[in-house]
Write an enzyme that holds these catalytic residues in place. Structure first.
Site, PDB file in Angstrom:
ATOM      1  N   SER A   9       0.793  -1.229   0.000  1.00  0.00           N
ATOM      2  CA  SER A   9       0.000   0.000   0.000  1.00  0.00           C
ATOM      3  C   SER A   9       0.827   1.281   0.000  1.00  0.00           C
ATOM      4  CB  SER A   9      -0.959   0.000   1.188  1.00  0.00           C
ATOM      5  OG  SER A   9      -0.255  -0.168   2.393  1.00  0.00           O
TER       6      SER A   9
ATOM      7  N   HIS B 157      -5.314  -3.703  -2.557  1.00  0.00           N
ATOM      8  CA  HIS B 157      -4.871  -2.845  -3.661  1.00  0.00           C
ATOM      9  C   HIS B 157      -4.632  -3.615  -4.957  1.00  0.00           C
ATOM     10  CE1 HIS B 157      -4.472   0.527  -0.894  1.00  0.00           C
ATOM     11  NE2 HIS B 157      -3.976  -0.346  -0.038  1.00  0.00           N
TER      12      HIS B 157
ATOM     13  N   LYS C  50     -11.928   0.300  -1.733  1.00  0.00           N
ATOM     14  CA  LYS C  50     -10.930   0.917  -2.617  1.00  0.00           C
ATOM     15  C   LYS C  50     -11.449   0.865  -4.058  1.00  0.00           C
ATOM     16  CE  LYS C  50      -7.391   0.158   0.836  1.00  0.00           C
ATOM     17  NZ  LYS C  50      -8.287   0.610   1.872  1.00  0.00           N
TER      18      LYS C  50
HETATM   19  C1  LIG Z   1      -3.442  -3.508   2.500  1.00  0.00           C
HETATM   20  C2  LIG Z   1      -4.624  -3.026   3.284  1.00  0.00           C
HETATM   21  N1  LIG Z   1      -5.333  -3.912   4.010  1.00  0.00           N
HETATM   22  C3  LIG Z   1      -6.396  -3.533   4.730  1.00  0.00           C
HETATM   23  C4  LIG Z   1      -6.820  -2.217   4.770  1.00  0.00           C
HETATM   24  C5  LIG Z   1      -7.994  -1.828   5.599  1.00  0.00           C
HETATM   25  O1  LIG Z   1      -9.095  -1.669   4.785  1.00  0.00           O
HETATM   26  P1  LIG Z   1     -10.321  -0.690   5.147  1.00  0.00           P
HETATM   27  O2  LIG Z   1      -9.849   0.707   4.887  1.00  0.00           O
HETATM   28  O3  LIG Z   1     -11.393  -1.139   4.229  1.00  0.00           O
HETATM   29  O4  LIG Z   1     -10.643  -0.911   6.582  1.00  0.00           O
HETATM   30  C6  LIG Z   1      -6.120  -1.264   4.024  1.00  0.00           C
HETATM   31  C7  LIG Z   1      -6.575   0.146   4.051  1.00  0.00           C
HETATM   32  O5  LIG Z   1      -5.913   1.081   3.817  1.00  0.00           O
HETATM   33  C8  LIG Z   1      -4.998  -1.676   3.264  1.00  0.00           C
HETATM   34  O6  LIG Z   1      -4.288  -0.789   2.556  1.00  0.00           O
END
Ligand SMILES: Cc1ncc(COP(=O)(O)O)c(C=O)c1O
Length: 401
Positions: free
Chosen positions: A190, A218, A249
């Site tokens: 990310s 992502h 996302k």
């Molecule tokens: C790799 C990853 N996993 C999990 C999440 C968490 O997701 P959410 O924002 O839907 O709670 C994010 C959020 O930024 C993320 O980038």
């Protein structure tokens, strides 16, 4: 409670306040700015000004898509705005099952189970699957929700070097015989935008008898010819045991899911605390998510355009001399080094209506501050060129390039 004593909470609040104030003093506090309006897929109004959006996770530009909005509105008309509580009792609506079947189909899985956020999905899934006496091995750059899930599980927590499968192998070898092993990684990282080496990771997991979990926050909509993610990208369907993803996302809603074999999904549905003790996804969000998966398949041009835009953006920035680190995806870090340089570059970009944000320590190690720019399918080539011209001009003035 009076927060003015000489205690840990007061001290921590004071440190934070000073840091935020110092950023405000030099007009470099960029966080939590309200977006006042979303204009199509690539522009927003912030502080009354129209800006190109280069900080969004809506990679395929689906926020505001008419079909998705209509599905959400219809679900609100049919079910209202809330659920009746937790899924296990009265909270399961037919739209939840529709969504889970759609996800299972999209991810080539037997079934799927949904939660109200991606963060909660990682927390609850990891801590349901492993516990004391088990081993969980996590990439060093994995998302915080994975780290928190591992810590919460009580399993032995080992971190391997970023995307280094030799190091993963060494660490798997050190796990005592007979112990349960779970390996977890982001499919696309990310903060860096690079892609996990799935083929080698699968090889290691098979060699040492470990389960494999992938966080596809992502990669859905980004990787693979039809946007189905990491397994499609490497043509390795069936290689990931626990397919985790978010609905916040590329999928313009909120929530998260686990997809996989029937027994896995049944186990998580009946055993995970976030499913049993937390209310269900609201109907509008569930319907929006369900429709979004269908739109991705019906509009393949979005993935093609995202790929073309990604190539233009990374190629253009590199051509100017920027270091975009290891990215090959729509997440494009623009390396700045010191926090101050990232702040200065952001300030120049935003003053010229390019909405992009800096990532500084502690989100990344000190000295590795960057812009974390994203490019979307909804950007037009001319818009991307303008954004790059602005970032390039400022980069030269600041001395980054
Ligand atoms: C790799 C990853 N996993 C999990 C999440 C968490 O997701 P959410 O924002 O839907 O709670 C994010 C959020 O930024 C993320 O980038």
């Amino acid at each position: 409670m009076d927060f003015r004593g000489d205690d840990g909470i007061t001290r921590r609040m004071a440190v934070l306040e000073q840091r935020v104030q110092a950023m405000r003093d030099i007009d470099c506090y960029f966080y939590n700015q309200p977006v006042e309006e979303v204009l199509g897929g690539s522009k927003v109004i912030v502080n009354g000004r129209e800006m190109g959006m280069y900080a969004s996770y809506s990679y395929l530009g689906l926020i505001g898509h008419p079909r998705i909005n209509a599905a959400a509105k219809a679900a609100v008309d049919k079910f209202g705005t809330g659920t009746h509580g937790v899924r296990t009792l009265a909270g399961t609506l037919s739209i939840h099952r529709e969504l889970e079947e759609t996800i299972a189909d999209f991810k080539h899985a037997d079934d799927a189970v949904t939660f109200t956020s991606g963060y909660v999905t990682n927390l609850t899934a990891i801590s349901t699957l492993v516990g004391r006496g088990d081993y969980v091995l996590s990439d060093k750059l994995n998302h915080a929700s994975i780290v928190d899930g591992c810590l919460m599980s009580g399993a032995e927590f080992r971190r391997f070097k970023h995307n280094d499968m030799e190091d993963l192998g060494r660490r798997l070898q050190q796990v005592p015989d007979g112990a349960t092993k779970l390996v977890i990684a982001d499919a696309v990282f990310s903060m860096d935008g690079d892609v996990i080496d799935l083929p080698k990771m699968v090889e290691m997991c098979r060699k040492y008898g470990a389960y494999l979990m992938m966080d596809e926050a992502h990669s859905v909509g980004v990787l693979g010819k039809t946007g189905r993610g990491i397994e499609e990208h490497f043509d390795m369907w069936g290689s990931v045991d626990i397919k985790m993803g978010t609905l916040s996302k590329t999928i313009p809603s909120a929530g998260g899911y686990i997809a996989g074999r029937q027994e896995l999904v049944d186990f998580i549905r009946h055993g995970s605390r976030a499913y049993i003790f937390s209310a269900a996804l609201p109907p509008g969000q569930a319907a929006a998510a369900s429709e979004a998966f269908k739109v991705i398949l019906d509009e393949p041009w979005r993935i093609e355009k995202l790929n073309a835009n990604t190539k233009q953006f990374i190629g253009g920035l590199k051509g100017m001399g920027f270091d975009t680190m290891l990215t090959t995806t729509a997440i494009v870090p623009v390396f700045c080094g010191a926090d101050e340089r990232a702040f200065a570059l952001t300030q120049a970009a935003q003053r010229n209506d390019v909405f992009v944000l800096p990532v500084v320590s502690p989100a990344v190690p000190e000295g590795l501050a960057r812009l974390r720019a994203t490019v979307l399918a909804s950007h037009e080539p001319g818009e991307i060129q303008r954004a790059m011209d602005i970032i390039g001009k400022a980069g030269k003035e600041i001395g980054i390039i």
